[in-house]
Design a protein around this motif. Sequence first.
Motif, PDB file in Angstrom:
ATOM      1  N   CYS A 146       0.831  -1.214   0.000  1.00 10.49           N
ATOM      2  CA  CYS A 146       0.000   0.000   0.000  1.00 10.49           C
ATOM      3  C   CYS A 146       0.862   1.259   0.000  1.00 10.49           C
ATOM      4  CB  CYS A 146      -0.943  -0.003   1.198  1.00 10.49           C
ATOM      5  SG  CYS A 146      -2.233  -1.255   1.092  1.00 10.49           S
ATOM      6  N   LEU A 147       1.957   1.230   0.732  1.00 18.26           N
ATOM      7  CA  LEU A 147       2.868   2.372   0.780  1.00 18.26           C
ATOM      8  C   LEU A 147       3.445   2.662  -0.603  1.00 18.26           C
ATOM      9  CD1 LEU A 147       4.504   4.450   2.471  1.00 18.26           C
ATOM     10  CD2 LEU A 147       6.206   2.655   2.760  1.00 18.26           C
ATOM     11  N   VAL A 148       3.913   1.621  -1.274  1.00 19.06           N
ATOM     12  CA  VAL A 148       4.513   1.795  -2.599  1.00 19.06           C
ATOM     13  C   VAL A 148       3.477   2.310  -3.597  1.00 19.06           C
ATOM     14  CG1 VAL A 148       5.533   0.544  -4.552  1.00 19.06           C
ATOM     15  CG2 VAL A 148       6.381   0.145  -2.237  1.00 19.06           C
ATOM     16  N   VAL A 149       2.296   1.713  -3.612  1.00 16.20           N
ATOM     17  CA  VAL A 149       1.246   2.156  -4.545  1.00 16.20           C
ATOM     18  C   VAL A 149       0.871   3.608  -4.267  1.00 16.20           C
ATOM     19  CG1 VAL A 149      -1.154   1.812  -5.260  1.00 16.20           C
ATOM     20  CG2 VAL A 149       0.345  -0.163  -4.960  1.00 16.20           C
ATOM     21  N   SER A 150       0.699   3.948  -3.001  1.00 17.23           N
ATOM     22  CA  SER A 150       0.338   5.310  -2.636  1.00 17.23           C
ATOM     23  C   SER A 150       1.394   6.311  -3.100  1.00 17.23           C
ATOM     24  CB  SER A 150       0.140   5.410  -1.121  1.00 17.23           C
ATOM     25  OG  SER A 150      -0.250   6.708  -0.766  1.00 17.23           O
ATOM     26  N   MET A 151       2.647   6.005  -2.860  1.00 16.32           N
ATOM     27  CA  MET A 151       3.730   6.919  -3.244  1.00 16.32           C
ATOM     28  C   MET A 151       3.854   7.043  -4.768  1.00 16.32           C
ATOM     29  SD  MET A 151       5.079   8.285  -0.698  1.00 16.32           S
ATOM     30  CE  MET A 151       4.627   8.098   0.989  1.00 16.32           C
ATOM     31  N   LEU A 152       3.731   5.923  -5.478  1.00 17.00           N
ATOM     32  CA  LEU A 152       3.830   5.981  -6.942  1.00 17.00           C
ATOM     33  C   LEU A 152       2.704   6.822  -7.539  1.00 17.00           C
ATOM     34  CD1 LEU A 152       4.910   2.324  -7.809  1.00 17.00           C
ATOM     35  CD2 LEU A 152       6.313   4.398  -7.909  1.00 17.00           C
ATOM     36  N   LEU A 153       1.504   6.660  -7.011  1.00 20.82           N
ATOM     37  CA  LEU A 153       0.391   7.475  -7.502  1.00 20.82           C
ATOM     38  C   LEU A 153       0.596   8.948  -7.156  1.00 20.82           C
ATOM     39  CD1 LEU A 153      -2.637   5.134  -6.699  1.00 20.82           C
ATOM     40  CD2 LEU A 153      -1.754   5.747  -8.964  1.00 20.82           C
ATOM     41  N   LEU A 154       1.103   9.219  -5.958  1.00 19.89           N
ATOM     42  CA  LEU A 154       1.370  10.606  -5.578  1.00 19.89           C
ATOM     43  C   LEU A 154       2.425  11.226  -6.502  1.00 19.89           C
ATOM     44  CD1 LEU A 154       0.839  12.960  -3.632  1.00 19.89           C
ATOM     45  CD2 LEU A 154       2.644  12.024  -2.162  1.00 19.89           C
ATOM     46  N   ILE A 155       3.456  10.475  -6.804  1.00 22.16           N
ATOM     47  CA  ILE A 155       4.494  10.965  -7.725  1.00 22.16           C
ATOM     48  C   ILE A 155       3.877  11.283  -9.083  1.00 22.16           C
ATOM     49  CG2 ILE A 155       6.532  10.252  -9.039  1.00 22.16           C
ATOM     50  CD1 ILE A 155       7.378   8.673  -6.471  1.00 22.16           C
ATOM     51  N   LYS A 156       3.027  10.395  -9.564  1.00 21.84           N
ATOM     52  CA  LYS A 156       2.397  10.592 -10.874  1.00 21.84           C
ATOM     53  C   LYS A 156       1.548  11.859 -10.903  1.00 21.84           C
ATOM     54  CE  LYS A 156      -0.464   8.346 -14.376  1.00 21.84           C
ATOM     55  NZ  LYS A 156       0.178   9.118 -15.408  1.00 21.84           N
ATOM     56  N   VAL A 157       0.712  12.070  -9.904  1.00 21.45           N
ATOM     57  CA  VAL A 157      -0.182  13.229  -9.946  1.00 21.45           C
ATOM     58  C   VAL A 157       0.555  14.541  -9.722  1.00 21.45           C
ATOM     59  CG1 VAL A 157      -2.197  11.867  -9.297  1.00 21.45           C
ATOM     60  CG2 VAL A 157      -0.946  13.101  -7.540  1.00 21.45           C
ATOM     61  N   THR A 158       1.674  14.506  -9.015  1.00 23.29           N
ATOM     62  CA  THR A 158       2.411  15.759  -8.796  1.00 23.29           C
ATOM     63  C   THR A 158       3.138  16.226 -10.057  1.00 23.29           C
ATOM     64  OG1 THR A 158       4.300  14.561  -7.871  1.00 23.29           O
ATOM     65  CG2 THR A 158       2.677  15.454  -6.315  1.00 23.29           C
ATOM     66  N   GLN A 159       3.147  15.410 -11.091  1.00 23.54           N
ATOM     67  CA  GLN A 159       3.698  15.850 -12.368  1.00 23.54           C
ATOM     68  C   GLN A 159       2.730  16.797 -13.078  1.00 23.54           C
ATOM     69  OE1 GLN A 159       4.571  12.128 -14.296  1.00 23.54           O
ATOM     70  NE2 GLN A 159       6.417  11.793 -13.082  1.00 23.54           N
ATOM     71  N   VAL A 160       1.458  16.778 -12.651  1.00 23.13           N
ATOM     72  CA  VAL A 160       0.441  17.616 -13.281  1.00 23.13           C
ATOM     73  C   VAL A 160      -0.144  18.624 -12.288  1.00 23.13           C
ATOM     74  CG1 VAL A 160      -1.791  17.594 -14.468  1.00 23.13           C
ATOM     75  CG2 VAL A 160      -0.136  15.768 -14.896  1.00 23.13           C
ATOM     76  N   LEU A 161      -0.502  18.156 -11.093  1.00 19.60           N
ATOM     77  CA  LEU A 161      -1.108  19.031 -10.087  1.00 19.60           C
ATOM     78  C   LEU A 161      -0.021  19.724  -9.272  1.00 19.60           C
ATOM     79  CD1 LEU A 161      -3.885  16.602  -8.750  1.00 19.60           C
ATOM     80  CD2 LEU A 161      -4.123  18.429 -10.429  1.00 19.60           C
ATOM     81  N   PRO A 162      -0.323  20.911  -8.734  1.00 18.32           N
ATOM     82  CA  PRO A 162       0.657  21.596  -7.880  1.00 18.32           C
ATOM     83  C   PRO A 162       1.011  20.728  -6.663  1.00 18.32           C
ATOM     84  CG  PRO A 162      -1.205  23.042  -8.403  1.00 18.32           C
ATOM     85  CD  PRO A 162      -1.553  21.679  -8.895  1.00 18.32           C
ATOM     86  N   ILE A 163       2.285  20.661  -6.335  1.00 17.94           N
ATOM     87  CA  ILE A 163       2.759  19.792  -5.257  1.00 17.94           C
ATOM     88  C   ILE A 163       2.108  20.150  -3.925  1.00 17.94           C
ATOM     89  CG2 ILE A 163       4.829  21.173  -4.821  1.00 17.94           C
ATOM     90  CD1 ILE A 163       4.684  17.384  -4.487  1.00 17.94           C
ATOM     91  N   GLY A 164       1.976  21.426  -3.640  1.00 18.09           N
ATOM     92  CA  GLY A 164       1.390  21.841  -2.367  1.00 18.09           C
ATOM     93  C   GLY A 164      -0.042  21.371  -2.227  1.00 18.09           C
ATOM     94  N   THR A 165      -0.813  21.521  -3.278  1.00 15.00           N
ATOM     95  CA  THR A 165      -2.209  21.087  -3.255  1.00 15.00           C
ATOM     96  C   THR A 165      -2.300  19.566  -3.194  1.00 15.00           C
ATOM     97  OG1 THR A 165      -2.885  23.029  -4.510  1.00 15.00           O
ATOM     98  CG2 THR A 165      -4.404  21.157  -4.500  1.00 15.00           C
ATOM     99  N   ALA A 166      -1.551  18.892  -4.067  1.00 18.90           N
ATOM    100  CA  ALA A 166      -1.614  17.429  -4.120  1.00 18.90           C
ATOM    101  C   ALA A 166      -1.207  16.806  -2.783  1.00 18.90           C
ATOM    102  CB  ALA A 166      -0.723  16.901  -5.242  1.00 18.90           C
ATOM    103  N   TYR A 167      -0.124  17.300  -2.210  1.00 18.31           N
ATOM    104  CA  TYR A 167       0.345  16.729  -0.944  1.00 18.31           C
ATOM    105  C   TYR A 167      -0.645  16.998   0.185  1.00 18.31           C
ATOM    106  CZ  TYR A 167       3.345  15.423   2.905  1.00 18.31           C
ATOM    107  OH  TYR A 167       3.851  14.822   4.026  1.00 18.31           O
ATOM    108  N   ALA A 168      -1.201  18.205   0.212  1.00 20.03           N
ATOM    109  CA  ALA A 168      -2.171  18.536   1.256  1.00 20.03           C
ATOM    110  C   ALA A 168      -3.428  17.674   1.133  1.00 20.03           C
ATOM    111  CB  ALA A 168      -2.533  20.016   1.182  1.00 20.03           C
TER     112      ALA A 168
END
Length: 108
Positions: A41-63
Motif C-alpha cells: 500500500c505504501l509503494v502504490v500510494s507513493m507511486l500514484l502521488l508521484i504521478k499526480v504531482t507531475q500535473v497538479l501543484p505539489i502543495g495542493t496534491a500533498y495537502a
Amino acid sequence: MNWILLIIAGLFEVAFAACLGKAKEATGTESTYWYIGFLVCLVVSMLLLIKVTQVLPIGTAYAVWTGIGAVGTVLVGILVFKEPATLWRLFFITTLIASIVGLKVVSH
C-alpha cells in the motif's frame, strides 16, 4: 483523471495505516502478512502521488493526499479499532474535509 488518482493514492495511505494497526494486533505469520500489505500500500500510494504531482501543484496534491489519509485513518480508527468518536474529533475531521474540498475548488 489526476484528481481520481490522487484520491486513490490517499485511500492507499489509509490502507497502509490500517495495515500497521492490524499488524500491531496480530502475531506470527499473520503479522508478517499485514506488514507486507503495509509495504504494498505504501509503494502504490507513493507511486500514484508521484504521478499526480507531475500535473497538479505539489502543495495542493500533498495537502489533499495527507488530508485524505488523516480523515480516512481517523475513521478507520473509530470504525475498526474502536477509538472514541468524541465531538471534538468529529468537529476537526469535518473542518479538515472542508479544507480538502476548498483546496480542490481553488486549484486550477
